[in-house]
Design a protein around this motif. Structure first.
Motif, mmCIF file in Angstrom:
data_model
loop_
_atom_site.group_PDB
_atom_site.id
_atom_site.type_symbol
_atom_site.label_atom_id
_atom_site.label_comp_id
_atom_site.label_asym_id
_atom_site.label_seq_id
_atom_site.Cartn_x
_atom_site.Cartn_y
_atom_site.Cartn_z
ATOM 1 N N ASP A 26 11.797 -6.391 -21.291
ATOM 2 C CA ASP A 26 12.459 -7.666 -21.567
ATOM 3 C C ASP A 26 13.890 -7.670 -21.031
ATOM 4 O O ASP A 26 14.369 -8.695 -20.525
ATOM 5 C CB ASP A 26 12.475 -7.933 -23.073
ATOM 6 C CG ASP A 26 11.097 -8.293 -23.622
ATOM 7 O OD1 ASP A 26 10.217 -8.672 -22.825
ATOM 8 O OD2 ASP A 26 10.906 -8.177 -24.851
ATOM 9 N N ALA A 27 14.570 -6.548 -21.140
ATOM 10 C CA ALA A 27 15.951 -6.473 -20.657
ATOM 11 C C ALA A 27 16.013 -6.679 -19.146
ATOM 12 O O ALA A 27 16.891 -7.399 -18.639
ATOM 13 C CB ALA A 27 16.572 -5.139 -21.044
ATOM 14 N N TYR A 63 17.794 -9.915 -17.369
ATOM 15 C CA TYR A 63 18.865 -9.698 -16.393
ATOM 16 C C TYR A 63 18.589 -10.472 -15.104
ATOM 17 O O TYR A 63 19.474 -11.162 -14.572
ATOM 18 C CB TYR A 63 18.990 -8.203 -16.103
ATOM 19 C CG TYR A 63 20.057 -7.855 -15.092
ATOM 20 C CD1 TYR A 63 21.386 -7.727 -15.471
ATOM 21 C CD2 TYR A 63 19.740 -7.668 -13.754
ATOM 22 C CE1 TYR A 63 22.378 -7.427 -14.547
ATOM 23 C CE2 TYR A 63 20.714 -7.370 -12.815
ATOM 24 C CZ TYR A 63 22.035 -7.248 -13.213
ATOM 25 O OH TYR A 63 23.008 -6.957 -12.291
ATOM 26 N N LEU A 64 17.373 -10.373 -14.588
ATOM 27 C CA LEU A 64 17.049 -11.043 -13.335
ATOM 28 C C LEU A 64 16.972 -12.554 -13.516
ATOM 29 O O LEU A 64 17.431 -13.319 -12.655
ATOM 30 C CB LEU A 64 15.733 -10.501 -12.786
ATOM 31 C CG LEU A 64 15.771 -9.043 -12.309
ATOM 32 C CD1 LEU A 64 14.372 -8.561 -11.956
ATOM 33 C CD2 LEU A 64 16.709 -8.881 -11.113
ATOM 34 N N ALA A 65 16.398 -13.017 -14.646
ATOM 35 C CA ALA A 65 16.306 -14.464 -14.888
ATOM 36 C C ALA A 65 17.677 -15.101 -14.987
ATOM 37 O O ALA A 65 17.875 -16.266 -14.601
ATOM 38 C CB ALA A 65 15.502 -14.716 -16.161
ATOM 39 N N ALA A 66 18.645 -14.338 -15.508
ATOM 40 C CA ALA A 66 20.006 -14.859 -15.682
ATOM 41 C C ALA A 66 20.859 -14.723 -14.423
ATOM 42 O O ALA A 66 22.062 -15.004 -14.454
ATOM 43 C CB ALA A 66 20.683 -14.143 -16.848
ATOM 44 N N GLY A 67 20.247 -14.303 -13.321
ATOM 45 C CA GLY A 67 20.968 -14.226 -12.052
ATOM 46 C C GLY A 67 21.720 -12.939 -11.828
ATOM 47 O O GLY A 67 22.633 -12.884 -10.985
ATOM 48 N N GLY A 68 21.348 -11.867 -12.561
ATOM 49 C CA GLY A 68 22.007 -10.577 -12.349
ATOM 50 C C GLY A 68 21.739 -10.025 -10.966
ATOM 51 O O GLY A 68 20.716 -10.333 -10.333
ATOM 52 N N ASP A 69 22.665 -9.210 -10.475
ATOM 53 C CA ASP A 69 22.573 -8.620 -9.138
ATOM 54 C C ASP A 69 21.466 -7.561 -9.106
ATOM 55 O O ASP A 69 21.566 -6.543 -9.806
ATOM 56 C CB ASP A 69 23.917 -7.984 -8.778
ATOM 57 C CG ASP A 69 23.917 -7.347 -7.397
ATOM 58 O OD1 ASP A 69 22.914 -7.473 -6.673
ATOM 59 O OD2 ASP A 69 24.921 -6.694 -7.060
ATOM 60 N N PRO A 70 20.412 -7.759 -8.318
ATOM 61 C CA PRO A 70 19.329 -6.765 -8.268
ATOM 62 C C PRO A 70 19.794 -5.386 -7.840
ATOM 63 O O PRO A 70 19.259 -4.379 -8.304
ATOM 64 C CB PRO A 70 18.350 -7.364 -7.250
ATOM 65 C CG PRO A 70 18.635 -8.819 -7.239
ATOM 66 C CD PRO A 70 20.110 -8.939 -7.485
ATOM 67 N N ALA A 126 20.351 -15.722 -20.709
ATOM 68 C CA ALA A 126 20.799 -14.409 -21.186
ATOM 69 C C ALA A 126 22.105 -14.003 -20.506
ATOM 70 O O ALA A 126 22.457 -14.511 -19.433
ATOM 71 C CB ALA A 126 19.725 -13.358 -20.911
ATOM 72 N N ASP A 127 22.803 -13.087 -21.123
ATOM 73 C CA ASP A 127 24.023 -12.507 -20.541
ATOM 74 C C ASP A 127 23.603 -11.264 -19.758
ATOM 75 O O ASP A 127 23.083 -10.312 -20.348
ATOM 76 C CB ASP A 127 24.994 -12.135 -21.661
ATOM 77 C CG ASP A 127 26.259 -11.448 -21.147
ATOM 78 O OD1 ASP A 127 26.381 -11.235 -19.923
ATOM 79 O OD2 ASP A 127 27.120 -11.104 -21.972
ATOM 80 N N PRO A 128 23.796 -11.246 -18.439
ATOM 81 C CA PRO A 128 23.350 -10.087 -17.650
ATOM 82 C C PRO A 128 23.938 -8.767 -18.144
ATOM 83 O O PRO A 128 23.228 -7.754 -18.180
ATOM 84 C CB PRO A 128 23.825 -10.422 -16.235
ATOM 85 C CG PRO A 128 23.878 -11.910 -16.196
ATOM 86 C CD PRO A 128 24.324 -12.318 -17.573
ATOM 87 N N ASP A 129 25.220 -8.764 -18.512
ATOM 88 C CA ASP A 129 25.822 -7.517 -18.997
ATOM 89 C C ASP A 129 25.178 -7.068 -20.302
ATOM 90 O O ASP A 129 24.930 -5.870 -20.510
ATOM 91 C CB ASP A 129 27.330 -7.694 -19.188
ATOM 92 C CG ASP A 129 28.080 -7.815 -17.873
ATOM 93 O OD1 ASP A 129 27.562 -7.305 -16.855
ATOM 94 O OD2 ASP A 129 29.162 -8.424 -17.862
ATOM 95 N N ALA A 130 24.892 -8.017 -21.167
ATOM 96 C CA ALA A 130 24.229 -7.668 -22.421
ATOM 97 C C ALA A 130 22.813 -7.160 -22.168
ATOM 98 O O ALA A 130 22.330 -6.252 -22.859
ATOM 99 C CB ALA A 130 24.194 -8.883 -23.354
ATOM 100 N N THR A 159 9.060 -12.422 -19.222
ATOM 101 C CA THR A 159 9.358 -13.508 -18.281
ATOM 102 C C THR A 159 10.845 -13.744 -18.090
ATOM 103 O O THR A 159 11.264 -14.272 -17.063
ATOM 104 C CB THR A 159 8.699 -14.810 -18.758
ATOM 105 O OG1 THR A 159 9.146 -15.107 -20.084
ATOM 106 C CG2 THR A 159 7.171 -14.668 -18.764
ATOM 107 N N GLY A 160 11.659 -13.344 -19.073
ATOM 108 C CA GLY A 160 13.097 -13.438 -18.914
ATOM 109 C C GLY A 160 13.687 -14.738 -19.421
ATOM 110 O O GLY A 160 13.058 -15.799 -19.358
ATOM 111 N N ASP A 161 14.918 -14.643 -19.911
ATOM 112 C CA ASP A 161 15.657 -15.787 -20.438
ATOM 113 C C ASP A 161 16.794 -16.129 -19.479
ATOM 114 O O ASP A 161 17.735 -15.349 -19.317
ATOM 115 C CB ASP A 161 16.226 -15.434 -21.816
ATOM 116 C CG ASP A 161 17.043 -16.565 -22.420
ATOM 117 O OD1 ASP A 161 17.136 -17.648 -21.806
ATOM 118 O OD2 ASP A 161 17.613 -16.358 -23.519
#
Length: 603
Positions: free
Chosen positions: A493-494, A498-505, A469-473, A464-466
């Protein structure tokens, strides 16, 4: 070799003739190019010192009876013109020489003057014909660097593939088109990798195969489309590939466009259930997508590409002939009952606008087949288009992959994978044609979603994502998951983190694409990435988008890492074309730039 007393215009001084005659060979550099000089049989010859195969210094080779041999892989060249005896090696550049007052001068301009794009197009064809991976890698890199449109490279691969495999369209062409579809997701170097990987798969598919010989269209091209469609279905039904091809070519010659030609194919592809575990329909879809890439305007090309599908359609295994579709529930019979009501269901839905219910995926995941059939029939009756329904079933299939339990047998990854990529192909076809018969493909996909239920029993923990989280991590964790066997849950999980933390798709798709392309990736994994990215792009709900890429990452992690032999070949090709040293580079780091005089002299 000319002899004169004045300094030649445009030439560079290279070596004393007496020294060359005594030593037999010498190395010089002209305008940054390392040039090997040979004195052989009373003549001075000059060639590029870098073997065109893998960069070995040719001054360390041997010359006998006019043949220069590179000692690393024994590539041989006709010394005076540079032509190779071994097509995998390529020709070596030769340079004009002149002798003035006992000094050898060399022209910096090689005798061959073809622009790089022309040369590498020819080498691409050689690589395809002889299944030469290094040649294909060099060609993919060099053509992109020369500014050639990747669509042209894809077209050459597709044309070769459909002409040189008697059994027609197969996995290699599917991979090439799948990767071509996702080029925009990749960075520049990975676009080159994608072309190389796809071309390599096409060449491997055709290696040692008989070429395809064409059937002719009928002279009568004024046959109504409905009759052509009927003829095509009848010939596929009785497994007459030659007859079916003549009908298909007649439809092309009659001027029918993408929508009608797709209808012709998908109707026959859904007359029986889930042909060849979905591969047949996926091939149909990929062939039409290939024409989207290279153009439908050329009648002969369209006929060549589409007719490559016919043998597969006519010879495919039919799922209704398997026990899983007959026992304990006769799913094939249930399909036929639904198909008998299909026209009425569609008529009832005319004028209605269907909105997918919140619980639709759960209903498709039900343990009772009646629930699944009722859900699909009810959607059609309430106005669901083929495209809407295929999209919903595609997500239900993707969710099966995202929740696949690793306690299952490893080969069962392919079971859930086949359902997903088949559903994705039906969805894509529905964007091209709204033929009512295509609903049958939706039923096939839904039935397989039902059959796959035990592979989610129990389901894997949902990623489900955190949001903290740190997207780079998260990306670093994803890369690490691909470096170790069995890190399936970590990969999912990674992606979710990444997506839950607002990382660029877009960055995530590029990272997944890079992981895909540096491995010795198999057919199904290429399909999984492309289908997941496509379904991600087609959806708006953030959780559904997440689950599509989670599915791809989990599937990839289950199959990685590999030996990466293909990446080694690609890396060698890229480094050679940059002028880097490969020979003697034991630790894998890039060597000196051999285009410089200093590096050349060191050799």
């Amino acid at each position: 070799m000319a002899v004169d007393d004045t300094e030649p215009d445009g030439y560079s001084e290279a070596v004393d003739l007496d020294e060359l005659r005594a030593e037999g060979r010498a190395l010089t550099a002209v305008d940054g190019t390392p040039i090997a000089l040979f004195y052989h049989e009373g003549e001075v010859r000059a060639v590029n010192n870098r073997c065109p195969h893998m960069g070995f210094p040719l001054t360390e080779g041997s010359v006998d009876e006019g043949v220069l041999t590179c000692h690393w892989h024994h590539a041989r060249f006709e010394l005076s013109c540079g032509d190779t005896f071994d097509p995998w090696a390529d020709d070596v550049d030769t340079y004009p020489t002149e002798i003035r007052e006992g000094t050898v001068y060399v022209s910096p301009a090689p005798r061959r003057s073809d622009p790089p794009a022309i040369h590498w197009r020819e080498r691409l064809d050689d690589g395809l014909e002889q299944n030469l991976r290094l040649v294909l890698a060099k060609s993919a890199v060099a053509l992109v660097d020369a500014g050639v449109d990747p669509a042209e490279v894809v077209e050459r691969g597709v044309t070769f593939g459909v002409r040189n495999r008697a059994d027609g369209w197969s996995s290699g062409l599917t991979i090439l088109v799948a990767l071509a579809n996702r080029l925009s997701d990749l960075d520049e170097q990975d676009r080159k990798r994608a072309l190389y990987q796809g071309l390599t798969e096409v060449a491997g598919d055709c290696d040692g195969e008989a070429p395809k010989f064409e059937q002719e269209a009928f002279a009568a091209t004024d046959v109504p489309f409905e009759r052509l469609r009927s003829w095509f279905r009848e010939n596929v039904e009785v497994r007459d590939a030659d007859g079916a091809e003549r009908v298909l070519r007649t439809a092309v010659a009659a001027g029918y466009g993408p929508e009608k030609l797709t209808e012709l194919l998908v109707v026959a592809a859904t007359d029986h259930r889930y042909l060849d575990t979905g591969h047949t329909f996926d091939y149909v879809n990929k062939a039409t997508e290939a024409l989207d890439l290279v153009g439908w305007d050329d009648e002969e090309r369209t006929a060549e590409v589409l007719s490559s599908l016919v043998r597969g359609l006519a010879t495919a295994d039919r799922a209704e002939e398997t026990s899983s579709w007959r026992q304990p529930d006769d799913l094939a019979a249930m399909c036929e009952e639904s198909f008998a009501r299909l026209d009425d269901l569609v008529a009832a839905g005319e004028g209605e606008t269907w909105t997918e219910p919140d619980d639709f995926t759960e209903r498709l995941h039900a343990a009772d087949p009646e629930t699944v059939f009722d859900a699909v029939e009810g959607a059609i009756e309430n106005g669901a288009t083929v495209e809407q329904l295929a999209s919903a079933v595609s997500f239900a299939a993707a969710k099966r992959v995202a929740l696949f339990a690793t306690s299952n047998e490893f080969n069962d990854w392919n079971t859930v994978h086949h359902t997903f990529t088949f559903a994705n192909a039906v969805h894509r076809a529905a964007e091209r044609t709204d033929a009512t018969a295509l609903y049958r493909g939706v039923f096939d996909a839904a039935v397989n979603v039902y059959l796959d239920r035990f592979l989610n029993t129990p389901p894997a923990p949902e990623a489900t994502g955190d949001p903290d989280a740190d997207p780079d991590a998260a990306l670093e964790s994803l890369r690490g998951a691909f470096e170790q066997q069995g890190k399936v849950q970590r990969a999912g999980d990674a992606v979710a983190d990444y997506l839950a933390a607002g990382g660029d798709p877009d960055r995530l798709k590029a990272e997944l694409g890079n992981a895909l392309l540096v491995e010795d990736t198999g057919f199904h994994t290429f399909q999984a990435y492309e289908a997941a990215c496509r379904q991600f792009d087609a959806r708006e709900d953030p959780e559904e988008r997440r689950d599509c890429l989670v599915a791809a990452a989990r599937y990839m992690a289950a199959h990685y890492p590999t030996r990466r032999s293909r990446e080694q070949t690609f890396s060698i090709a890229a480094r050679l074309l940059r002028g880097e040293r490969v020979h003697g580079d034991a630790d894998g780091d890039a060597g000196a730039d051999e285009s410089s005089p200093e590096a050349s002299a060191d050799d």
